[in-house]
Structures are given as C-alpha cells and as structure tokens.
Write a protein that holds these residues in place. Structure first.
Motif, PDB file in Angstrom:
ATOM      1  N   ILE A 281      36.372  47.223  52.945  1.00  0.00           N
ATOM      2  CA  ILE A 281      36.118  46.449  51.729  1.00  0.00           C
ATOM      3  C   ILE A 281      37.316  45.542  51.447  1.00  0.00           C
ATOM      4  O   ILE A 281      38.472  45.981  51.511  1.00  0.00           O
ATOM      5  CB  ILE A 281      35.895  47.372  50.520  1.00  0.00           C
ATOM      6  N   LEU A 282      37.029  44.295  51.137  1.00  0.00           N
ATOM      7  CA  LEU A 282      38.065  43.371  50.699  1.00  0.00           C
ATOM      8  C   LEU A 282      37.830  43.028  49.229  1.00  0.00           C
ATOM      9  O   LEU A 282      36.687  42.873  48.794  1.00  0.00           O
ATOM     10  CB  LEU A 282      38.043  42.067  51.494  1.00  0.00           C
ATOM     11  N   HIS A 283      38.906  42.908  48.482  1.00  0.00           N
ATOM     12  CA  HIS A 283      38.842  42.285  47.159  1.00  0.00           C
ATOM     13  C   HIS A 283      39.685  41.022  47.225  1.00  0.00           C
ATOM     14  O   HIS A 283      40.897  41.083  47.446  1.00  0.00           O
ATOM     15  CB  HIS A 283      39.367  43.202  46.055  1.00  0.00           C
ATOM     16  N   VAL A 284      39.023  39.864  47.084  1.00  0.00           N
ATOM     17  CA  VAL A 284      39.696  38.572  47.154  1.00  0.00           C
ATOM     18  C   VAL A 284      39.818  38.027  45.740  1.00  0.00           C
ATOM     19  O   VAL A 284      38.820  37.900  45.024  1.00  0.00           O
ATOM     20  CB  VAL A 284      38.912  37.570  48.032  1.00  0.00           C
ATOM     21  N   ASP A 285      41.039  37.711  45.333  1.00  0.00           N
ATOM     22  CA  ASP A 285      41.310  37.247  43.979  1.00  0.00           C
ATOM     23  C   ASP A 285      42.140  35.967  44.061  1.00  0.00           C
ATOM     24  O   ASP A 285      43.272  35.987  44.555  1.00  0.00           O
ATOM     25  CB  ASP A 285      42.074  38.332  43.213  1.00  0.00           C
ATOM     26  N   MET A 286      41.571  34.850  43.623  1.00  0.00           N
ATOM     27  CA  MET A 286      42.304  33.590  43.642  1.00  0.00           C
ATOM     28  C   MET A 286      43.489  33.666  42.686  1.00  0.00           C
ATOM     29  O   MET A 286      43.419  34.284  41.624  1.00  0.00           O
ATOM     30  CB  MET A 286      41.388  32.432  43.251  1.00  0.00           C
ATOM     31  N   ASP A 287      44.582  33.028  43.060  1.00  0.00           N
ATOM     32  CA  ASP A 287      45.812  33.094  42.274  1.00  0.00           C
ATOM     33  C   ASP A 287      45.808  32.039  41.168  1.00  0.00           C
ATOM     34  O   ASP A 287      45.803  30.836  41.456  1.00  0.00           O
ATOM     35  CB  ASP A 287      47.028  32.875  43.181  1.00  0.00           C
ATOM     36  N   ALA A 288      45.787  32.518  39.886  1.00  0.00           N
ATOM     37  CA  ALA A 288      45.818  31.613  38.726  1.00  0.00           C
ATOM     38  C   ALA A 288      44.874  30.432  38.966  1.00  0.00           C
ATOM     39  O   ALA A 288      45.284  29.281  38.936  1.00  0.00           O
ATOM     40  CB  ALA A 288      47.246  31.132  38.470  1.00  0.00           C
ATOM     41  N   PHE A 289      43.606  30.740  39.180  1.00  0.00           N
ATOM     42  CA  PHE A 289      42.656  29.796  39.767  1.00  0.00           C
ATOM     43  C   PHE A 289      42.598  28.462  39.037  1.00  0.00           C
ATOM     44  O   PHE A 289      42.848  27.407  39.622  1.00  0.00           O
ATOM     45  CB  PHE A 289      41.272  30.451  39.802  1.00  0.00           C
ATOM     46  N   TYR A 290      42.258  28.467  37.747  1.00  0.00           N
ATOM     47  CA  TYR A 290      42.108  27.196  37.037  1.00  0.00           C
ATOM     48  C   TYR A 290      43.415  26.405  37.076  1.00  0.00           C
ATOM     49  O   TYR A 290      43.421  25.191  37.324  1.00  0.00           O
ATOM     50  CB  TYR A 290      41.716  27.414  35.573  1.00  0.00           C
TER      51      TYR A 290
ATOM     52  N   SER B 289      44.980  36.212  46.853  1.00  0.00           N
ATOM     53  CA  SER B 289      45.537  37.513  47.184  1.00  0.00           C
ATOM     54  C   SER B 289      44.386  38.452  47.542  1.00  0.00           C
ATOM     55  O   SER B 289      43.342  38.422  46.897  1.00  0.00           O
ATOM     56  CB  SER B 289      46.338  38.080  46.011  1.00  0.00           C
ATOM     57  N   VAL B 290      44.608  39.278  48.576  1.00  0.00           N
ATOM     58  CA  VAL B 290      43.525  40.118  49.099  1.00  0.00           C
ATOM     59  C   VAL B 290      43.995  41.557  49.210  1.00  0.00           C
ATOM     60  O   VAL B 290      45.105  41.832  49.689  1.00  0.00           O
ATOM     61  CB  VAL B 290      43.053  39.619  50.481  1.00  0.00           C
ATOM     62  N   GLY B 291      43.162  42.471  48.741  1.00  0.00           N
ATOM     63  CA  GLY B 291      43.364  43.889  48.956  1.00  0.00           C
ATOM     64  C   GLY B 291      42.344  44.399  49.955  1.00  0.00           C
ATOM     65  O   GLY B 291      41.172  43.990  49.917  1.00  0.00           O
ATOM     66  N   VAL B 292      42.775  45.271  50.859  1.00  0.00           N
ATOM     67  CA  VAL B 292      41.915  45.805  51.922  1.00  0.00           C
ATOM     68  C   VAL B 292      41.945  47.326  51.842  1.00  0.00           C
ATOM     69  O   VAL B 292      43.018  47.928  51.823  1.00  0.00           O
ATOM     70  CB  VAL B 292      42.398  45.358  53.312  1.00  0.00           C
ATOM     71  N   ALA B 293      40.763  47.946  51.771  1.00  0.00           N
ATOM     72  CA  ALA B 293      40.692  49.402  51.697  1.00  0.00           C
ATOM     73  C   ALA B 293      39.288  49.838  52.086  1.00  0.00           C
ATOM     74  O   ALA B 293      38.466  49.015  52.484  1.00  0.00           O
ATOM     75  CB  ALA B 293      41.035  49.886  50.289  1.00  0.00           C
ATOM     76  N   HIS B 294      39.019  51.145  51.950  1.00  0.00           N
ATOM     77  CA  HIS B 294      37.687  51.636  52.286  1.00  0.00           C
ATOM     78  C   HIS B 294      36.811  51.790  51.049  1.00  0.00           C
ATOM     79  O   HIS B 294      35.671  52.240  51.161  1.00  0.00           O
ATOM     80  CB  HIS B 294      37.771  52.967  53.055  1.00  0.00           C
ATOM     81  N   ASN B 295      37.317  51.424  49.849  1.00  0.00           N
ATOM     82  CA  ASN B 295      36.449  51.394  48.681  1.00  0.00           C
ATOM     83  C   ASN B 295      36.918  50.321  47.709  1.00  0.00           C
ATOM     84  O   ASN B 295      38.003  49.747  47.842  1.00  0.00           O
ATOM     85  CB  ASN B 295      36.324  52.775  48.015  1.00  0.00           C
ATOM     86  N   LYS B 296      36.064  50.030  46.722  1.00  0.00           N
ATOM     87  CA  LYS B 296      36.302  48.913  45.819  1.00  0.00           C
ATOM     88  C   LYS B 296      37.510  49.151  44.913  1.00  0.00           C
ATOM     89  O   LYS B 296      38.303  48.233  44.663  1.00  0.00           O
ATOM     90  CB  LYS B 296      35.037  48.656  44.979  1.00  0.00           C
ATOM     91  N   PHE B 297      37.641  50.364  44.402  1.00  0.00           N
ATOM     92  CA  PHE B 297      38.740  50.665  43.493  1.00  0.00           C
ATOM     93  C   PHE B 297      40.090  50.414  44.156  1.00  0.00           C
ATOM     94  O   PHE B 297      40.968  49.744  43.601  1.00  0.00           O
ATOM     95  CB  PHE B 297      38.625  52.121  43.039  1.00  0.00           C
ATOM     96  N   LEU B 298      40.258  50.933  45.342  1.00  0.00           N
ATOM     97  CA  LEU B 298      41.531  50.762  46.050  1.00  0.00           C
ATOM     98  C   LEU B 298      41.769  49.296  46.415  1.00  0.00           C
ATOM     99  O   LEU B 298      42.891  48.785  46.309  1.00  0.00           O
ATOM    100  CB  LEU B 298      41.541  51.629  47.307  1.00  0.00           C
ATOM    101  N   ALA B 299      40.723  48.618  46.865  1.00  0.00           N
ATOM    102  CA  ALA B 299      40.883  47.217  47.263  1.00  0.00           C
ATOM    103  C   ALA B 299      41.304  46.351  46.084  1.00  0.00           C
ATOM    104  O   ALA B 299      42.156  45.472  46.213  1.00  0.00           O
ATOM    105  CB  ALA B 299      39.578  46.698  47.868  1.00  0.00           C
ATOM    106  N   LYS B 300      40.713  46.598  44.907  1.00  0.00           N
ATOM    107  CA  LYS B 300      41.077  45.791  43.739  1.00  0.00           C
ATOM    108  C   LYS B 300      42.500  46.069  43.293  1.00  0.00           C
ATOM    109  O   LYS B 300      43.249  45.137  42.951  1.00  0.00           O
ATOM    110  CB  LYS B 300      40.103  46.042  42.587  1.00  0.00           C
ATOM    111  N   LEU B 301      42.914  47.323  43.279  1.00  0.00           N
ATOM    112  CA  LEU B 301      44.304  47.629  42.954  1.00  0.00           C
ATOM    113  C   LEU B 301      45.258  46.954  43.931  1.00  0.00           C
ATOM    114  O   LEU B 301      46.287  46.396  43.544  1.00  0.00           O
ATOM    115  CB  LEU B 301      44.526  49.141  42.979  1.00  0.00           C
ATOM    116  N   ALA B 302      44.901  46.983  45.218  1.00  0.00           N
ATOM    117  CA  ALA B 302      45.786  46.429  46.238  1.00  0.00           C
ATOM    118  C   ALA B 302      45.949  44.921  46.102  1.00  0.00           C
ATOM    119  O   ALA B 302      47.033  44.376  46.329  1.00  0.00           O
ATOM    120  CB  ALA B 302      45.248  46.777  47.627  1.00  0.00           C
TER     121      ALA B 302
END
Length: 412
Positions: A20-29, A154-167
């Motif tokens: 699972i990846l959580h991709v979060d744009m940095d200060a997007f706007y 910024s991207v978090g990589v893990a085997h579940n959503k909770f961990l990926a978002k924290l990362a």
C-alpha cells in the motif's frame, strides 16, 4: 517487500502481503502557486479566503515555521505571519493538476482511493511483477509527478493504510518512508500518542495522566486501564497502536455530483449580486461537466442565511445537459422561488450543484440521447464550446458571461 506477493487486480492479497502506498502532495495549493509564480520562491505563502471569515486552505513550509496551518482562521494567520503573501485559491487550476496526478497513479494500479485533491491510497500489490518492489513504484511515481507537474509528493509504503499514511508524513517535503512488515513495532512504539487516529485534545491528557505517552506504552498497557480511559474503543486503539489495520483500498467511484459554493465575506443583500454569483457558480459547474464529458439531469441550489439556516432546492429534467444556460435558468428559477418567500433575507452562502450524472453519448448518439436545448433562450452550446476553448488556451476564466461582472469583488 517480496516480489512473491503479487495478486490480480480483482482480488486483494492477504493482509500481510499487501503493498500500500499513501501519496500526499506537499503543500499542494501553495506549491502550485509557487510553481506558477517563481517570484514567490522562498517567501512565506498562505492560500485561503482573504475576507474576515476566511480560513487557511494551505500554507507553504516557510509560513508553517511561523505556526500557520490549514483550517486556521485567516485573521490569526495574518497576526502570526504578517509578512507572508496571501492568495485566494484557484480551485479549477488545482483540480486540473489533481486530475493529471491521479492519471499518473493509474499507470501503476487501478486500485486508487482518493482522499482529497492532493492525497490518495494506492494498492500496488498486483503490480509488483510488472514494476518492481513497492518502494521502486513509489520512487517512479514521485519522479513522474515531478517531471509532469514540477511538484513534489511524499510517499509512505507499508502493508496497510494506517502505517502508510503515518509514514508519508514523517519526512515532508519530498519524503519516502517504507515500513517493513517485520519492523512495525520499532517504527510505531516511539511515536507520540497524539499521532494515533482518533486521539483528540480531550483524550490525550487523560492518557498522559496515566503515563501513556507513546504508541508502545499504549500497546503494552493494562487492558482494564485502557477500558477505563477509552471505553468500548479500547481494543480498536490498541490494534492501531500495534499497526493492525485490515481496511482495503477502495477504488474511487464515478462522480455522483458536481458542485461549487461560496461563503461571502459580507452577506449579499442585492438581488443583482445574488444572480451574478449564481451565474458564476453555474459557469464553473457546467465547465466541469463538459470537461469530464458528463451530462446532468438534476440541478440543485444551496442557500444559507446569516443565522446559518440552510435550504436546498432541486429540479430534474427529462434529459441530461451540460449547457451552461440550461443549468443557469433552472438554478435561477429555484433561487427566485426561495427569494419570493424571503425577499429581505441576506445570503451568507450560495451554491450550485448538479447530480444524476451520465456520460455524454457523443456525436453518434441516437435521437433523444443528445443534450437538450436550454429552457429559455437560444442554444448556448456553441458559445460554451468557444468559451471553454479560450479558457483552456489562456488559463483561468479569461472570458465570462456578462452577468458575472455584477459580482461583488473581494469575496472568497
């Protein structure tokens, strides 16, 4: 992660083998504004409503150093960082960039769950054989985003959503953090308890009073103590603190509605201003319909007065439309119906939306499937096409309906 964890896109793999990846744009706007206006580079920048009721949508990292953050009242942001540049959001621009970014995600997996314009979960479990490890896919996505848009994620990589978002939040901006399945406790245990989803400002002091300051301490806490502090959700929080999360990535469903609304810095009292805002909102909604090749059967108007009473009015048509003036005439009729019974009530918020969406049938449609004529006046579709073409070419709303020129300036 092992390449032995592939699966088909139609059946999610076992929980411990997910990627699972959580991709979060940095200060997007703010990042979009800095990219489009290089003279802003290095300066504190805040995007949001600029009136007395405005709130911060996004602050860049230079502004965050002064304590400015999203959802903060704009007046407080100005006190904390008076030297910042303050800009109104350009939502159409951000939506276009978001669409480009999400199209990049779908190069790697159909399992994309958008959380907002600037963040998403991706389940790449079924893509490992084709693209390599989950970390390799994350790096490719970060590169694709930067090369395509000039922005960072910024991207978090893990085997579940909770961990990926924290990362994904640990090394912003432009970060990449991977959490191996055999290192979960080492990753989580030192984290402060406030980072645990659902632990708010009321609960955190109670936990700290019992010496529960970190994930690890909560994970190892006495069960009776946790129940006394957290009630029925005690086991839920213990599972999160242990890194357990069995939620699947749920692919985005097609749009069910499209809407735009605006809260005014000062309440509208003049009918001409209200109708001008109605036209402007309709322009935005109808342009999005055409851009996504959708037709709408139902038009909705939302109205809020100074006492925060909110009403909605809607009307459906026998066939779908993407014609601006068709939507506007229905929206105006709905608004005027409300206005007749509230002739002196100021308007704090106004919104226009459409629902009952379906894909445009295209030029070869059978009779009865095409866009209906406007309800009042000539067919606006040729003018819509011309305006769309000009605005696409030159950006923003370079050409607008004359009615919108009566809008009050200075509202968010």
């Amino acid at each position: 992660m092992s390449r032995d964890s592939e699966s088909t896109a139609d059946s999610p793999p076992a929980l411990s083998h997910r990627a699972i990846l959580h991709v979060d744009m940095d200060a997007f706007y703010a990042s979009v504004e800095e990219r489009d206006r290089p003279e802003l580079a290095g300066k504190p920048l805040v995007v949001g409503g600029l009136g007395p009721r405005g709130v911060v949508s996004t602050a860049n990292y230079a502004a965050r150093q002064f304590g400015v953050h999203s959802a903060m009242p704009m007046a407080r942001a100005r006190r904390l960082c008076p030297q910042a540049v303050y800009l109104r959001p350009r939502m159409d621009c951000y939506r276009e960039e978001s669409a480009r970014i999400f199209s990049l995600f779908r190069r790697y997996t159909p399992r994309v769950e958008g959380l907002s314009l600037d963040e998403a979960f991706l389940d790449v479990s079924g893509s490992l054989r084709l693209f390599g490890s989950a970390e390799a896919i994350a790096r490719r996505i970060k590169t694709d985003i930067h090369e395509t848009t000039g922005l960072t994620a910024s991207v978090g990589v893990a085997h579940n959503k909770f961990l990926a978002k924290l990362a994904s939040d640990l090394q912003k901006p432009d970060g990449l953090v991977c959490v191996p399945a055999d290192a979960v406790h080492g990753f989580l245990d030192p984290m402060p308890i406030r980072r645990l989803w659902g632990i708010g400002p009321r609960t955190e002091p109670k936990l700290k009073a019992q010496g529960l300051l970190t994930f690890g301490q909560l994970r190892r806490a006495d069960e009776a103590v946790l129940r006394s502090l957290l009630g029925k959700r005690a086991e839920h929080f213990r599972r999160l603190a242990s890194g357990e999360d069995d939620r699947e990535v749920v692919s985005d469903s097609p749009d069910k509605s499209i809407s735009h609304e605006v809260t005014f810095d000062t309440d509208l009292t003049e009918l001409q201003e209200m109708r001008a805002e109605l036209q402007h909102l309709t322009d935005l909604v109808a342009a999005r319909l055409r851009r996504r090749q959708l037709l709408a059967r139902t038009v909705v108007v939302k109205i809020r007065d100074p006492d925060f009473r909110t009403v909605t009015r809607s009307r459906s048509m026998p066939a779908g439309t993407d014609a601006t003036q068709t939507v506007y005439h229905l929206a105006r009729a709905l608004f005027d119906g409300w206005r007749k019974s509230h002739p002196s009530t100021p308007v704090r918020l106004l919104g226009v939306g459409v629902s009952g969406l379906d894909h445009h049938p295209g030029p070869d449609a059978e009779p009865g499937e095409t866009t209906p004529m406007p309800l009042d006046g000539p067919d606006s579709r040729p003018l819509d096409a011309l305006m769309d073409s000009i605005n696409r070419r030159y950006g923003g709303n370079k050409i607008v309906h004359g009615q919108t020129l009566r809008r009050r300036r200075g509202d968010s």
